[in-house]
Motif scaffolding. Structure first.
Motif, mmCIF file in Angstrom:
data_model
loop_
_atom_site.group_PDB
_atom_site.id
_atom_site.type_symbol
_atom_site.label_atom_id
_atom_site.label_comp_id
_atom_site.label_asym_id
_atom_site.label_seq_id
_atom_site.Cartn_x
_atom_site.Cartn_y
_atom_site.Cartn_z
ATOM 1 N N ILE A 7 40.829 28.642 64.451
ATOM 2 C CA ILE A 7 39.859 27.570 64.634
ATOM 3 C C ILE A 7 40.639 26.263 64.576
ATOM 4 O O ILE A 7 41.395 26.031 63.636
ATOM 5 N N THR A 8 40.498 25.439 65.598
ATOM 6 C CA THR A 8 41.201 24.156 65.642
ATOM 7 C C THR A 8 40.200 23.076 66.030
ATOM 8 O O THR A 8 39.542 23.173 67.059
ATOM 9 N N THR A 9 40.105 22.074 65.187
ATOM 10 C CA THR A 9 39.145 20.999 65.413
ATOM 11 C C THR A 9 39.856 19.702 65.778
ATOM 12 O O THR A 9 41.054 19.561 65.555
ATOM 13 N N GLY A 10 39.110 18.798 66.331
ATOM 14 C CA GLY A 10 39.613 17.457 66.637
ATOM 15 C C GLY A 10 38.445 16.496 66.631
ATOM 16 O O GLY A 10 37.359 16.826 66.160
ATOM 17 N N GLN A 11 38.674 15.319 67.172
ATOM 18 C CA GLN A 11 37.576 14.377 67.394
ATOM 19 C C GLN A 11 38.000 13.390 68.467
ATOM 20 O O GLN A 11 39.176 13.221 68.730
ATOM 21 N N ASP A 12 37.048 12.795 69.100
ATOM 22 C CA ASP A 12 37.193 11.755 70.122
ATOM 23 C C ASP A 12 36.796 12.210 71.516
ATOM 24 O O ASP A 12 36.669 11.397 72.412
ATOM 25 N N CYS A 13 36.622 13.497 71.745
ATOM 26 C CA CYS A 13 36.181 14.012 73.043
ATOM 27 C C CYS A 13 37.106 13.614 74.183
ATOM 28 O O CYS A 13 36.648 13.226 75.260
ATOM 29 N N ILE A 24 36.893 24.395 76.785
ATOM 30 C CA ILE A 24 36.402 25.259 77.858
ATOM 31 C C ILE A 24 37.320 26.474 78.016
ATOM 32 O O ILE A 24 36.865 27.593 78.217
ATOM 33 N N ALA A 25 38.637 26.262 77.872
ATOM 34 C CA ALA A 25 39.626 27.343 78.014
ATOM 35 C C ALA A 25 39.689 28.243 76.778
ATOM 36 O O ALA A 25 40.380 29.256 76.783
ATOM 37 N N GLY A 26 38.992 27.868 75.704
ATOM 38 C CA GLY A 26 38.994 28.677 74.495
ATOM 39 C C GLY A 26 40.190 28.441 73.589
ATOM 40 O O GLY A 26 40.460 29.238 72.692
ATOM 41 N N GLU A 27 40.903 27.342 73.776
ATOM 42 C CA GLU A 27 42.069 27.049 72.935
ATOM 43 C C GLU A 27 41.703 26.178 71.732
ATOM 44 O O GLU A 27 42.129 26.450 70.623
ATOM 45 N N GLN A 28 40.957 25.123 71.952
ATOM 46 C CA GLN A 28 40.484 24.265 70.861
ATOM 47 C C GLN A 28 39.044 24.668 70.574
ATOM 48 O O GLN A 28 38.279 24.952 71.497
ATOM 49 N N THR A 29 38.677 24.699 69.312
ATOM 50 C CA THR A 29 37.342 25.167 68.936
ATOM 51 C C THR A 29 36.287 24.097 69.126
ATOM 52 O O THR A 29 35.205 24.369 69.660
ATOM 53 N N SER A 30 36.584 22.882 68.669
ATOM 54 C CA SER A 30 35.566 21.830 68.731
ATOM 55 C C SER A 30 36.213 20.457 68.682
ATOM 56 O O SER A 30 37.390 20.320 68.361
ATOM 57 N N THR A 31 35.389 19.477 69.008
ATOM 58 C CA THR A 31 35.766 18.081 68.867
ATOM 59 C C THR A 31 34.518 17.346 68.390
ATOM 60 O O THR A 31 33.417 17.895 68.427
ATOM 61 N N VAL A 32 34.679 16.138 67.936
ATOM 62 C CA VAL A 32 33.543 15.340 67.496
ATOM 63 C C VAL A 32 33.231 14.315 68.589
ATOM 64 O O VAL A 32 34.106 13.566 69.010
ATOM 65 N N ALA A 82 42.757 28.417 60.355
ATOM 66 C CA ALA A 82 42.095 27.187 60.785
ATOM 67 C C ALA A 82 43.047 26.005 60.674
ATOM 68 O O ALA A 82 43.900 25.970 59.799
ATOM 69 N N SER A 83 42.854 25.066 61.586
ATOM 70 C CA SER A 83 43.609 23.816 61.557
ATOM 71 C C SER A 83 42.630 22.671 61.790
ATOM 72 O O SER A 83 42.007 22.572 62.847
ATOM 73 N N LEU A 84 42.487 21.847 60.774
ATOM 74 C CA LEU A 84 41.610 20.673 60.849
ATOM 75 C C LEU A 84 42.494 19.485 61.192
ATOM 76 O O LEU A 84 43.336 19.085 60.396
#
Length: 191
Positions: A84-90, A99-107, A54-56
């Motif tokens: 699992i790689t997260t980010g924020q800012d959309c 959508i491509a399955g590279e980044q897990t989520s964003t805030v 994971a990478s936060l």
């Protein structure tokens, strides 16, 4: 760290680099290239014989840099999937990566809701009315002098399961903003 520290203490979360302080974890200018360089160093120093799970990251630009570093050492394949790689800012690039399955989520913090709250607060202050913050949005921040009451808009986790609803259906972005037609966006959301 207040949320992560108990997991680190129990050994459930292992930070191979030991870098857990703000100074150690910050990325200058929140720049993707700087994040990639930092991730390159961490991967080549602490993960030569281990996989990262994971990478936060603090925002989507940093996630982009980390994902680039991970791909450069072989992650992103069937044998070695991206962690699992997260980010924020959309950011648009983050949504495309999700959508491509590279980044897990964003805030996702709905700017429309933030603007509406700010407008209502400013209008009340300018017109001498009491600022009323709904209970569900009431928070505070300590500025080292006083706890300042704040209007907090609930952040939402955006991932592959809900991006279409949060981003397209809400009108935050159009399918064209993401480089696709409305039909392509619906098809991707349903895949």
């Amino acid at each position: 760290m207040s949320v992560l520290q108990p997991y680190i203490d129990k050994g459930q979360l292992v930070v191979q680099s030991g870098q857990t302080t703000f100074a150690e974890c910050s990325t200058e200018r929140w720049n993707a290239a700087n994040a990639q360089n930092r991730a390159d160093t961490i991967l080549s120093t602490y993960y030569t014989d281990k996989n990262i799970d994971a990478s936060l990251t603090q925002n989507d630009d940093l996630a982009t840099g980390v994902i680039s570093a991970l791909k450069s050492v072989g992650y992103g394949t069937a044998d070695k999937p991206l962690p699992i790689t997260t980010g924020q800012d959309c950011n648009v690039s983050a949504i495309k990566a999700i959508i491509a399955g590279e980044q897990t989520s964003t805030v996702f913090k709905d700017i429309k809701e933030l603007a509406k709250a700010a407008t209502n607060i400013i209008d009340a202050m300018v017109n001498g009315r009491e600022v009323v913050i709904p209970e569900e949005n009431l928070g505070s921040y300590d500025n080292n002098v006083v706890d300042v009451p704040t209007y907090q808009v609930k952040p939402m986790v955006l991932d592959k399961s809900n991006w279409y609803e949060l981003i397209i259906e809400s009108g935050f972005y159009t399918p064209e903003d993401l480089g696709m037609t409305a039909e392509e966006a619906k098809a991707k959301a349903n895949s």
